[in-house]
Each structure stands twice: as structure tokens, then as C-alpha cells.
Design a protein around this motif. Structure first.
Motif, short mmCIF file in Angstrom:
data_model
loop_
_atom_site.label_atom_id
_atom_site.label_comp_id
_atom_site.label_asym_id
_atom_site.label_seq_id
_atom_site.Cartn_x
_atom_site.Cartn_y
_atom_site.Cartn_z
N LEU A 1 9.25 -2.11 -1.92
CA LEU A 1 9.07 -0.70 -1.57
C LEU A 1 10.23 0.15 -2.05
O LEU A 1 10.05 1.31 -2.46
CB LEU A 1 8.90 -0.57 -0.05
CG LEU A 1 8.65 0.85 0.49
CD1 LEU A 1 7.43 1.49 -0.17
CD2 LEU A 1 8.48 0.81 2.01
N ALA A 2 11.43 -0.40 -2.04
CA ALA A 2 12.62 0.34 -2.47
C ALA A 2 12.58 0.70 -3.94
O ALA A 2 13.38 1.53 -4.39
CB ALA A 2 13.88 -0.46 -2.15
N GLN A 3 11.67 0.10 -4.71
CA GLN A 3 11.55 0.43 -6.13
C GLN A 3 11.07 1.86 -6.36
O GLN A 3 11.30 2.43 -7.43
CB GLN A 3 10.61 -0.55 -6.82
CG GLN A 3 11.09 -1.98 -6.86
CD GLN A 3 10.03 -2.94 -7.36
OE1 GLN A 3 8.98 -2.54 -7.85
NE2 GLN A 3 10.30 -4.24 -7.23
N MET B 1 0.84 -1.20 0.00
CA MET B 1 0.00 0.00 0.00
C MET B 1 0.88 1.25 0.00
O MET B 1 0.57 2.24 -0.67
CB MET B 1 -0.93 0.01 1.21
CG MET B 1 -2.20 -0.80 1.03
SD MET B 1 -3.36 -0.58 2.41
CE MET B 1 -2.57 -1.59 3.66
N ALA B 2 1.97 1.20 0.76
CA ALA B 2 2.88 2.34 0.80
C ALA B 2 3.55 2.55 -0.55
O ALA B 2 3.77 3.69 -0.97
CB ALA B 2 3.94 2.13 1.88
N LEU B 3 3.88 1.47 -1.24
CA LEU B 3 4.46 1.58 -2.59
C LEU B 3 3.48 2.25 -3.53
O LEU B 3 3.86 3.14 -4.31
CB LEU B 3 4.85 0.20 -3.10
CG LEU B 3 5.39 0.12 -4.53
CD1 LEU B 3 6.63 0.98 -4.71
CD2 LEU B 3 5.69 -1.34 -4.90
N PRO C 1 11.48 5.61 -6.16
CA PRO C 1 12.65 6.46 -5.96
C PRO C 1 12.45 7.57 -4.94
O PRO C 1 13.44 8.14 -4.47
CB PRO C 1 12.93 7.03 -7.36
CG PRO C 1 11.62 6.93 -8.07
CD PRO C 1 10.95 5.71 -7.53
N ASN C 2 11.20 7.89 -4.60
CA ASN C 2 10.95 8.95 -3.62
C ASN C 2 10.86 8.42 -2.20
O ASN C 2 10.52 9.16 -1.27
CB ASN C 2 9.68 9.73 -3.96
CG ASN C 2 8.44 8.85 -4.09
OD1 ASN C 2 8.51 7.76 -4.65
ND2 ASN C 2 7.30 9.34 -3.63
N VAL C 3 11.18 7.13 -2.00
CA VAL C 3 11.21 6.55 -0.65
C VAL C 3 12.66 6.33 -0.23
O VAL C 3 13.44 5.73 -0.96
CB VAL C 3 10.45 5.21 -0.60
CG1 VAL C 3 10.51 4.63 0.82
CG2 VAL C 3 8.99 5.40 -1.02
N SER C 4 13.00 6.84 0.95
CA SER C 4 14.29 6.55 1.58
C SER C 4 14.02 5.84 2.90
O SER C 4 12.87 5.59 3.26
CB SER C 4 15.10 7.84 1.79
OG SER C 4 14.32 8.80 2.49
N VAL C 5 15.08 5.49 3.63
CA VAL C 5 14.90 4.65 4.81
C VAL C 5 15.84 5.07 5.92
O VAL C 5 16.95 5.54 5.67
CB VAL C 5 15.10 3.16 4.44
CG1 VAL C 5 16.54 2.89 4.00
CG2 VAL C 5 14.72 2.23 5.58
N LYS C 6 15.37 4.88 7.16
CA LYS C 6 16.20 5.10 8.34
C LYS C 6 16.53 3.75 8.96
O LYS C 6 15.65 2.92 9.20
CB LYS C 6 15.45 5.89 9.41
CG LYS C 6 15.02 7.28 9.03
CD LYS C 6 14.29 7.88 10.22
CE LYS C 6 13.68 9.22 9.90
NZ LYS C 6 13.00 9.80 11.08
N LEU C 7 17.79 3.53 9.27
CA LEU C 7 18.22 2.37 10.03
C LEU C 7 18.25 2.80 11.50
O LEU C 7 19.18 3.46 11.95
CB LEU C 7 19.60 1.89 9.58
CG LEU C 7 19.75 1.61 8.07
CD1 LEU C 7 21.16 1.12 7.77
CD2 LEU C 7 18.71 0.63 7.57
N CYS C 8 17.21 2.44 12.23
CA CYS C 8 17.09 2.83 13.64
C CYS C 8 16.04 1.93 14.29
O CYS C 8 15.42 1.11 13.61
CB CYS C 8 16.70 4.31 13.78
SG CYS C 8 15.13 4.74 12.99
N GLY C 9 15.84 2.09 15.58
CA GLY C 9 14.85 1.29 16.28
C GLY C 9 15.20 -0.19 16.30
O GLY C 9 14.34 -1.04 16.12
N PHE C 10 16.46 -0.50 16.56
CA PHE C 10 16.94 -1.88 16.45
C PHE C 10 16.26 -2.83 17.43
O PHE C 10 16.13 -4.02 17.17
CB PHE C 10 18.46 -1.94 16.67
CG PHE C 10 19.24 -1.04 15.76
CD1 PHE C 10 18.84 -0.79 14.45
CD2 PHE C 10 20.39 -0.42 16.21
CE1 PHE C 10 19.57 0.04 13.61
CE2 PHE C 10 21.14 0.42 15.38
CZ PHE C 10 20.72 0.65 14.08
N GLY C 11 15.78 -2.31 18.56
CA GLY C 11 15.18 -3.17 19.58
C GLY C 11 13.67 -3.29 19.49
O GLY C 11 13.07 -4.07 20.24
#
Length: 302
Positions: A213-215, A174-176, A217-227
Motif C-alpha cells: 500500500l505504501a507504494q 483494493m485500497a492500493l 504516493p498519495n497514501v499517508s498513514v497515522k500511527l494511532c489506535g495502539f490498543g
């Protein structure tokens, strides 16, 4: 950060401040059923710039992005007003991601009010839907497809606002579709896609959803919230998941964050930053600097 090497400087794209002594934070209410994060007792306290600086001392953070933390949710502009005053006094946060209910009848007025503060860069409305009510934040699983909500979403880009996207992997298609319908709106996936079910089947489905979702191009990502969803996380079992996300989005659309103070429930600041360092260890100097700092500076304009 290694002395004299700016390529190790970090922009923390996901941190929170809170002042329970003068405001309401319903998500921290001790009477609330235990949420995804588990027992919130250790972080049920004020957490201000002095606390953050103490926790992150010597770990190379040079700028921060504050993500909405549910202060006085009946008046979301109050949190922006409070953070803006805090930033004038303390020099942080450098950017603010505020809250608005995009389906609300008065959403345009709220968005304009947020956008009137110079450090506001985006909006977050948590969309997590789960069959377990404890793990559910959104009023429905398909809010992104609601026409009234989309009318609110359509107002973000004209106001220069991005959208911080927090959901579970079954909602990523849905987000894509949302990202493709609004290609001019910058969308930032939070917490590397909220890996909840870490069974082999769950991880396989999450990996496939991330790659789809990575397809956009206007979506980026945060690497966080590991726990989040994995309170006993280790560097060894988390880095491979983060590397999958990095492979999908590339070094030009990936950022990092700490989720302080929430992730203090699951590990130390040094452990969080050591995990971030482990992700970038094999990258070139330029790639490392992009992932740790310059991508965030570009997305959040700081």
C-alpha cells in the motif's frame, strides 16, 4: 514536549469528542454486541475539549484533528455543525474529518454541505470487513470497487477533501488500486493498518500488505489506535510494528494520533505519547518535527 524544543510538538491527527447528553451515538449503545474495542462502559460518557485538555496536559499536543464519531448518523452534517460550533467556542478541533456514505444517492449534496464548514478537511467512511460480524463495519468487503461508491469518492478531490481510510490488511490491495485510480485524492490510512491477527502468519501478511500500500504516493498513514485489537498492548511489542510502517511510508508520509477517548480503554495518555516518543527517538530533529507535526499540518491544512 521538552521545554523550548518545538520539534517535539504534536498534532494529534485522530481524536474524538462526544456529547451523549444531547445526541445519539449508536456505536456506544449498551445494547449493541460487544465490538472490537471490548467493553465501552468507561467511555460511555460526554467527552469534550475540557476533558481532552485535562487528559493531555503537559504532553505537547498543539493542534488536533477530529475524526467522525458517529453522532446522529442519520444526519452526518449535524456532527460537523456541532463540532464547528464547539471549535468557535473552545478553539478546537483545528480540523474535522466528517462522515458521508459515498454510495448514497445524495452524497454530492452531503459532501458539499460538509465542505461549506471552514474546518472540514476530509471524509471517513469505515470500510472494515471481517468474517466475524462483531468486527465488521462495512456492508460488503469490496465497497471500494462498487461503481456507485467510486462516483462518490470521485467528488472528494474537487471539493478539496481527503479520505481517511480504515480497513483490515486483506482489503489493502483494493485500497492500493483505489489510490492508483484516484492519484489526485489524498488518502490517510488510519490506526497503522488495524493489526488484528498478531500471530506470526497474521503479522507477516500485514507487513507485506502495508509495504504494498505504501507504494502509492498519495497514501499517508497515522500511527494511532495502539490498543485496537490488542487491548494488552505494550510499548515493547508495539513499537516494532510502528517502525515497520514508518520504514514503509517514510518520515514524509507518517503522522501520529491518540484515538482519545477510545484508547483510554487500553492505556493512559502518557503511555500513548511515550510510545510516540519511542518511535521518533532516533530521528533527526527535522524528521521528528515532520512526523509529529508538519506532515499533519500539510495534509490537513492547519
Amino acid at each position: 514536549m521538552k521545554p523550548g524544543d518545538e520539534s517535539w510538538a504534536i498534532v494529534d491527527t485522530h481524536q474524538h469528542f462526544q456529547s451523549l447528553s444531547d445526541a445519539s451515538y449508536p456505536w456506544l449503545d449498551p445494547e449493541r454486541p460487544e465490538p472490537l474495542e471490548g467493553d465501552l462502559g468507561p467511555i460511555r460518557r460526554d467527552y469534550l475539549p475540557a476533558d481532552y485538555r485535562r487528559d493531555m496536559e503537559g504532553l505537547g499536543v498543539v493542534k488536533t484533528v477530529h475524526v467522525q464519531n458517529g453522532r446522529n448518523p442519520h444526519d452526518p452534517v449535524d456532527e460537523t455543525r456541532w463540532l464547528s460550533a464547539l471549535a468557535r467556542q473552545e478553539g478546537m478541533p483545528d480540523a474535522i474529518v466528517a462522515y458521508a456514505d459515498l454510495a448514497a444517492p445524495d452524497v454530492e449534496r452531503k459532501l458539499e454541505a460538509h465542505a461549506g464548514f471552514p474546518r472540514v478537511r476530509g471524509i471517513r467512511q469505515i470500510l472494515n470487513w471481517h468474517d466475524d460480524p462483531r468486527l465488521r463495519s462495512a456492508p460488503s468487503p469490496d465497497l471500494m470497487e462498487n461503481p456507485q461508491w467510486r462516483r462518490g469518492f470521485a467528488r472528494l478531490a474537487p471539493l478539496g477533501l481527503s479520505f481517511d481510510l480504515q480497513l483490515y490488511w486483506p482489503q489493502m490491495d483494493m485500497a492500493l488500486a483505489l489510490a492508483r485510480a484516484f492519484p489526485g485524492t489524498s488518502i490517510v490510512l488510519e490506526h497503522f493498518g488495524m493489526v488484528g491477527d498478531r500471530s506470526p502468519q497474521g503479522l507477516s501478511a500485514w507487513r507485506a500488505a502495508i509495504s504494498r500500500l505504501a507504494q502509492a504516493p498519495n497514501v499517508s498513514v497515522k500511527l494511532c489506535g495502539f490498543g485496537l485489537g490488542a487491548p494488552a498492548w505494550t510499548i515493547e511489542n508495539t513499537v516494532p510494528l510502528l517502525c515497520h510502517v514508518l520504514d514503509a511510508f517514510g518520515t514524509e508520509r507518517t503522522m501520529v494520533g491518540t484515538n482519545m477517548p477510545v484508547d483510554l480503554l487500553f492505556g493512559s495518555p502518557a503511555k500513548i505519547v511515550s510510545t510516540i516518543h519511542a518511535i521518533v527517538m532516533g530521528l533527526s530533529i527535522d524528521e521528528r518535527a515532520a512526523l509529529l507535526r508538519s506532515n499533519a499540518e500539510k495534509v490537513y491544512r492547519i
